[in-house]
Design an enzyme around this catalytic site. Structure first.
Site, short mmCIF file in Angstrom:
data_model
loop_
_atom_site.label_atom_id
_atom_site.label_comp_id
_atom_site.label_asym_id
_atom_site.label_seq_id
_atom_site.Cartn_x
_atom_site.Cartn_y
_atom_site.Cartn_z
N LEU A 143 0.82 -1.22 0.00
CA LEU A 143 0.00 0.00 0.00
C LEU A 143 0.85 1.26 0.00
CD1 LEU A 143 -2.94 -0.62 2.43
CD2 LEU A 143 -3.07 0.16 0.07
N TYR A 144 1.87 1.25 0.84
CA TYR A 144 2.75 2.41 0.92
C TYR A 144 3.39 2.67 -0.45
CZ TYR A 144 6.70 5.33 2.40
OH TYR A 144 7.61 6.34 2.53
N ALA A 145 3.92 1.60 -1.06
CA ALA A 145 4.57 1.74 -2.36
C ALA A 145 3.55 2.14 -3.43
CB ALA A 145 5.27 0.44 -2.75
N SER A 147 0.88 3.92 -2.98
CA SER A 147 0.56 5.35 -2.81
C SER A 147 1.68 6.21 -3.38
CB SER A 147 0.33 5.66 -1.33
OG SER A 147 1.54 5.69 -0.60
#
Lengths: 234, 106
Positions: A143-145, A147
């Protein structure tokens, strides 16, 4: 003496945002910072705004305040971000919202409102924050990547849309740095990432500042839509 | 603080904003700007980028001079059968309508 630059940095309460703010202040710049909570530090040329970057009304209000007090904005650094490390199978939807709100919606809103002010003088520099988790496709950071992939695409397209207004848009993709974002990440996981880099060490705040200094130099007016990764990642 | 501008004031704002955009583009109009000046289409005095600049400039002027924060180019504006951005006059009408609506809500 050259006119002091007016610089907006999001996420200045601590970490890299605070470091950058202090660097610019030491260089004689005017810095406008923000975070959701009050800052426990101050400087005569620093104004702290209590702003959630995902809140459109709050971001607009902050930029109106900058416009009224300084009449311009030269540089905006979209530093505010949240990370989350978890296996996809264990990630709740609320985490999706939290990460996308701050990292994507927040970056977009600050960039848009900054550009609206910058376009009046046909000059501006917008810097966004990506991560090496994008090119390295790090497990546990889906998810972080994702985003930050969105942030990279925003960077590349905003660069085109804002070029006619004299505004450049670039991004820096740091390696892991000793900040709150990686506290809680197991040491062996960090070592694994470092082992994959061309230059095998943790990043430093100074490494990020160096790339930003390059992007914001007046001579970098022909550099836009670029993402520079630290440590030889990517 | 808010103060409600009348149509003639809004028309003056639109015209002034348009004049500034044309000036910035280095293409000042040889004809006087007014109600019938086209903003889109074949006879438009500005291109699509000029339209973006005009809308941003106009929103900022309305906010600064009248304390009203408007979003001129939202989905509703874009989906109208007759674009409110056709001419200086239609844009002024649209802005007046939005201001009335905004103040009705406030």
């Amino acid at each position: 003496m050259a006119e002091a630059r007016v610089i907006l940095i999001s996420g200045t309460r601590k970490g890299i945002g605070r470091f950058l703010a202090e660097q610019f202040l030491a260089a004689g710049d005017i810095v406008e910072g923000c975070s959701r909570d009050a800052a426990d530090w101050s400087h005569p040329a620093y104004t702290h705004h209590l702003v959630d970057v995902a809140d459109e009304a709050q971001v607009k209000k902050m930029l109106t305040s900058i416009q009224r007090r300084h009449g311009r904005l030269d540089i905006a650094i979209n530093n505010a971000g949240v990370a989350s490390m978890n296996h996809t199978l264990l990630t709740p939807a609320t985490t999706v919202d939290r990460i996308m709100d701050t990292n994507v919606r927040g970056t977009f809103l600050v960039a848009r409102e900054s550009a609206r002010l910058m376009q009046r003088r046909r000059f501006g520099r917008i810097i966004n924050m990506s991560t090496i988790a994008v090119p390295m496709r790090l497990e546990g950071e889906a998810l972080y990547a994702a985003s930050k992939s969105a942030v990279e695409t925003l960077t590349r397209i905003l660069a085109r849309e804002l070029a006619p207004f004299g505004i450049t848009v670039n991004a820096v993709g740091p390696t892991p740095i000793e900040t709150d974002l990686i506290r809680g990440v197991p040491a062996d996981k960090i070592q694994q990432i470092i082992d994959e880099l061309a230059i095998k060490r943790l990043g430093r705040y100074e490494d990020v500042a160096n790339v930003i200094d390059f992007f914001i130099r007046p001579e970098s007016n022909y550099i836009t839509g670029q993402v520079i990764y630290l440590g030889g990642a990517g | 603080m808010t103060n409600t501008p009348g149509r003639s004031e809004v028309l003056a704002l639109v015209t002034a904003a348009l004049a500034e955009v044309l000036e910035q583009n280095g293409t000042p109009s040889s004809e006087p700007l007014g109600e019938e000046t086209y903003l889109i289409g074949r006879r438009a005095v500005i291109d699509s980028l000029g339209m973006v600049t005009l809308i941003v400039d106009l929103e900022q002027r309305i906010d600064e001079e009248h304390g009203v924060a408007l979003t001129l180019a939202d989905e509703r504006a874009m989906s109208q059968k007759n674009s409110p951005f056709r001419t200086v006059g239609t844009l002024a009408d649209y802005v007046v309508g939005l201001i009335v609506e905004e103040q009705g809500n406030g």
